[in-house]
Design a protein around this motif. Structure first.
Motif, PDB file in Angstrom:
ATOM      1  N   GLY A  48      61.957  -1.456  34.719  1.00  0.00           N
ATOM      2  CA  GLY A  48      61.236  -2.662  34.283  1.00  0.00           C
ATOM      3  C   GLY A  48      60.836  -2.626  32.820  1.00  0.00           C
ATOM      4  N   VAL A  49      60.366  -1.478  32.352  1.00  0.00           N
ATOM      5  CA  VAL A  49      59.989  -1.393  30.935  1.00  0.00           C
ATOM      6  C   VAL A  49      61.242  -1.534  30.067  1.00  0.00           C
ATOM      7  N   LEU A  50      62.337  -0.930  30.489  1.00  0.00           N
ATOM      8  CA  LEU A  50      63.612  -1.076  29.745  1.00  0.00           C
ATOM      9  C   LEU A  50      63.984  -2.559  29.634  1.00  0.00           C
ATOM     10  N   ARG A  51      63.800  -3.282  30.740  1.00  0.00           N
ATOM     11  CA  ARG A  51      64.125  -4.717  30.737  1.00  0.00           C
ATOM     12  C   ARG A  51      63.303  -5.438  29.674  1.00  0.00           C
ATOM     13  N   GLU A  52      62.061  -5.058  29.546  1.00  0.00           N
ATOM     14  CA  GLU A  52      61.183  -5.723  28.573  1.00  0.00           C
ATOM     15  C   GLU A  52      61.473  -5.268  27.145  1.00  0.00           C
ATOM     16  N   VAL A  53      61.739  -3.970  26.961  1.00  0.00           N
ATOM     17  CA  VAL A  53      62.067  -3.480  25.603  1.00  0.00           C
ATOM     18  C   VAL A  53      63.315  -4.204  25.094  1.00  0.00           C
ATOM     19  N   SER A  54      64.258  -4.452  25.998  1.00  0.00           N
ATOM     20  CA  SER A  54      65.539  -5.046  25.575  1.00  0.00           C
ATOM     21  C   SER A  54      65.373  -6.482  25.062  1.00  0.00           C
ATOM     22  N   ARG A  55      64.212  -7.082  25.255  1.00  0.00           N
ATOM     23  CA  ARG A  55      63.963  -8.428  24.697  1.00  0.00           C
ATOM     24  C   ARG A  55      63.827  -8.361  23.177  1.00  0.00           C
ATOM     25  N   ILE A  94      67.596  -4.075  36.046  1.00  0.00           N
ATOM     26  CA  ILE A  94      68.576  -4.661  35.108  1.00  0.00           C
ATOM     27  C   ILE A  94      68.432  -4.022  33.727  1.00  0.00           C
ATOM     28  N   GLY A  95      67.236  -3.474  33.465  1.00  0.00           N
ATOM     29  CA  GLY A  95      66.981  -2.829  32.167  1.00  0.00           C
ATOM     30  C   GLY A  95      67.969  -1.714  31.865  1.00  0.00           C
ATOM     31  N   PHE A  96      68.492  -1.070  32.893  1.00  0.00           N
ATOM     32  CA  PHE A  96      69.427   0.053  32.668  1.00  0.00           C
ATOM     33  C   PHE A  96      70.779  -0.445  32.147  1.00  0.00           C
ATOM     34  N   GLU A  97      71.030  -1.760  32.271  1.00  0.00           N
ATOM     35  CA  GLU A  97      72.353  -2.286  31.873  1.00  0.00           C
ATOM     36  C   GLU A  97      72.460  -2.502  30.366  1.00  0.00           C
ATOM     37  N   ASP A  98      71.340  -2.448  29.656  1.00  0.00           N
ATOM     38  CA  ASP A  98      71.381  -2.674  28.203  1.00  0.00           C
ATOM     39  C   ASP A  98      72.124  -1.514  27.527  1.00  0.00           C
ATOM     40  N   PRO A  99      73.130  -1.817  26.709  1.00  0.00           N
ATOM     41  CA  PRO A  99      73.938  -0.747  26.090  1.00  0.00           C
ATOM     42  C   PRO A  99      73.137   0.170  25.158  1.00  0.00           C
ATOM     43  N   ARG A 100      71.936  -0.244  24.771  1.00  0.00           N
ATOM     44  CA  ARG A 100      71.129   0.584  23.856  1.00  0.00           C
ATOM     45  C   ARG A 100      70.383   1.691  24.611  1.00  0.00           C
ATOM     46  N   VAL A 101      70.448   1.616  25.963  1.00  0.00           N
ATOM     47  CA  VAL A 101      69.674   2.555  26.786  1.00  0.00           C
ATOM     48  C   VAL A 101      70.418   3.875  26.986  1.00  0.00           C
ATOM     49  N   ASN A 102      69.667   4.987  26.743  1.00  0.00           N
ATOM     50  CA  ASN A 102      70.192   6.339  27.032  1.00  0.00           C
ATOM     51  C   ASN A 102      69.291   6.960  28.093  1.00  0.00           C
ATOM     52  N   LEU A 103      69.824   7.157  29.305  1.00  0.00           N
ATOM     53  CA  LEU A 103      69.020   7.664  30.429  1.00  0.00           C
ATOM     54  C   LEU A 103      69.083   9.193  30.485  1.00  0.00           C
ATOM     55  N   ASN A 104      67.896   9.817  30.485  1.00  0.00           N
ATOM     56  CA  ASN A 104      67.791  11.278  30.684  1.00  0.00           C
ATOM     57  C   ASN A 104      66.999  11.500  31.963  1.00  0.00           C
ATOM     58  N   ILE A 105      67.536  12.268  32.875  1.00  0.00           N
ATOM     59  CA  ILE A 105      66.788  12.627  34.086  1.00  0.00           C
ATOM     60  C   ILE A 105      66.169  14.004  33.834  1.00  0.00           C
ATOM     61  N   GLU A 164      65.027 -18.603  27.172  1.00  0.00           N
ATOM     62  CA  GLU A 164      65.247 -19.669  28.171  1.00  0.00           C
ATOM     63  C   GLU A 164      65.625 -19.058  29.523  1.00  0.00           C
ATOM     64  N   GLU A 165      66.654 -18.187  29.474  1.00  0.00           N
ATOM     65  CA  GLU A 165      67.195 -17.729  30.769  1.00  0.00           C
ATOM     66  C   GLU A 165      66.244 -16.745  31.473  1.00  0.00           C
ATOM     67  N   ARG A 166      65.383 -16.058  30.676  1.00  0.00           N
ATOM     68  CA  ARG A 166      64.472 -15.118  31.347  1.00  0.00           C
ATOM     69  C   ARG A 166      63.088 -15.216  30.697  1.00  0.00           C
ATOM     70  N   PRO A 167      62.362 -16.322  30.958  1.00  0.00           N
ATOM     71  CA  PRO A 167      61.061 -16.501  30.302  1.00  0.00           C
ATOM     72  C   PRO A 167      60.061 -15.423  30.711  1.00  0.00           C
ATOM     73  N   LEU A 168      59.149 -15.103  29.803  1.00  0.00           N
ATOM     74  CA  LEU A 168      58.073 -14.156  30.116  1.00  0.00           C
ATOM     75  C   LEU A 168      57.206 -14.767  31.211  1.00  0.00           C
ATOM     76  N   LYS A 169      56.799 -13.955  32.177  1.00  0.00           N
ATOM     77  CA  LYS A 169      55.983 -14.471  33.272  1.00  0.00           C
ATOM     78  C   LYS A 169      54.494 -14.228  33.024  1.00  0.00           C
ATOM     79  N   PHE A 170      54.172 -13.278  32.179  1.00  0.00           N
ATOM     80  CA  PHE A 170      52.756 -12.888  32.049  1.00  0.00           C
ATOM     81  C   PHE A 170      52.309 -12.807  30.585  1.00  0.00           C
ATOM     82  N   TYR A 171      53.002 -12.012  29.778  1.00  0.00           N
ATOM     83  CA  TYR A 171      52.567 -11.732  28.404  1.00  0.00           C
ATOM     84  C   TYR A 171      52.637 -12.991  27.527  1.00  0.00           C
ATOM     85  N   ASN A 172      51.641 -13.144  26.661  1.00  0.00           N
ATOM     86  CA  ASN A 172      51.711 -14.106  25.558  1.00  0.00           C
ATOM     87  C   ASN A 172      50.751 -13.617  24.479  1.00  0.00           C
ATOM     88  N   THR A 173      50.811 -14.202  23.306  1.00  0.00           N
ATOM     89  CA  THR A 173      50.042 -13.684  22.173  1.00  0.00           C
ATOM     90  C   THR A 173      48.537 -13.747  22.432  1.00  0.00           C
TER      91      THR A 173
END
Ligand code: SAM
Length: 276
Positions: A80-87, A116-127, A247-256
């Motif tokens: 989930g955090v990855l999904r948000e960072v990718s914005r 879905i955050g794991f699908e961003d090409p900028r993500v490097n997953l370390n276990i 548009e396609e994925r509006p923020l549900k909670f955060y705003n300024t």
């Protein structure tokens, strides 16, 4: 962690239940919050309210600095955090270190809109263990580190201790920022007081506490430590890098507005946290 109280959701169906090398992992379908991820008996996220936590723990730090490029997530195996960072289009590299591969697998299988955050090409997953990972990070590598950890019992215990915070500060550039999951002001003022004291010793930029509401967390609130290292000043309360809604994925909670408001504390917490 919460003596004398318990929080429960009605279970419609258990979808997954196994013990990993680190913790008990359960996924169930609830009647009112969608699917729920539980680690060692503690609700980590539900489909209905995870947005509040993931959006706040991510955008509070990333909207507070201009042009974040390199971001590290410790924990956060649900994606989930990855999904948000990718914005954030300025971000070029997103490293994540999650100790339990089973959490990643379960998130991808049962929470696709979170993982879905794991699908961003900028993500490097370390276990692996975030404590060990940080020991090998060159000084000044990251603009931002987000510690999306479970509670200080079990594998996350060391993520709340001084040596870990020292390694976070070392891994951040001057004026870099860290945001950590920092429990509930209703339940854990003693833990928060200790973390604030440790952060004041280590982070010479600024030390702040923000909070948000997540209905399915004990007491219905969760907080975040937001600290910066010495260097270009960071004013967390007035975001300099507003997130553009999509548009396609509006923020549900955060705003300024809620960003700035999240640093306003009730008096009992203010006395402890903002004590010089
Ligand atoms: N993001 C979730 C939410 O929306 O509330 C909650 C947090 S996430 C599930 C917490 C993660 O921290 C878990 O996947 C857990 O395995 C991971 N974790 C705990 N200790 C860790 C450590 N020492 N290093 C890396 N990851 C750790």
């Amino acid at each position: 962690m919460w003596p004398g109280e318990a929080h429960s959701l009605k279970v419609k169906e258990i979808l997954f239940q196994e013990k990993s090398e680190y913790q008990n992992v359960i996924v169930f379908e609830s009647t009112t919050y969608g699917k729920v991820l539980v680690l060692d008996g503690v609700i980590q996220l539900t489909e209905r309210d995870e947005c509040a936590y993931q959006e706040m723990i991510t955008h509070l730090p990333l909207c507070s600095i201009p042009n974040p490029k390199k971001v590290l997530v410790i924990g956060g195996g649900d994606g989930g955090v990855l999904r948000e960072v990718s914005r954030h289009s300025s971000v070029e590299q997103i490293d994540i270190c999650e100790i339990d591969g089973m959490v990643v697998d379960v998130a991808k299988r049962f929470f696709p809109k979170v993982a879905i955050g794991f699908e961003d090409p900028r993500v490097n997953l370390n276990i692996g263990d975030g404590v060990a990972f940080l020991k090998n990070v060159p000084e000044g590598t990251y603009d931002a580190i987000i510690v999306d950890s479970s509670d200080p019992i079990g594998p996350a215990q060391e993520l709340f201790e001084k040596p870990f915070f020292e390694s976070v500060a070392k891994a951040l550039r001057p004026g870099g920022v860290v945001c950590t999951q920092a429990e509930s002001i209703w339940l854990h003022m003693h833990i928060i007081e200790e973390i604030v004291s440790v952060c004041r010793q280590i982070f010479k930029g600024s030390v702040n506490y923000a909070w948000t509401t997540v209905p399915t967390y004990p007491s219905g609130v969760i907080g975040f430590m937001l600290c910066s290292t010495e260097g270009p000043a960071v004013d967390f309360k007035h975001p300099v890098n507003p997130i553009t809604d999509s548009e396609e994925r509006p923020l549900k909670f955060y705003n300024t507005e809620i960003h700035s408001a999240s640093f306003c504390l009730p008096s009992f917490a203010k006395r402890v946290i903002q004590m010089e």
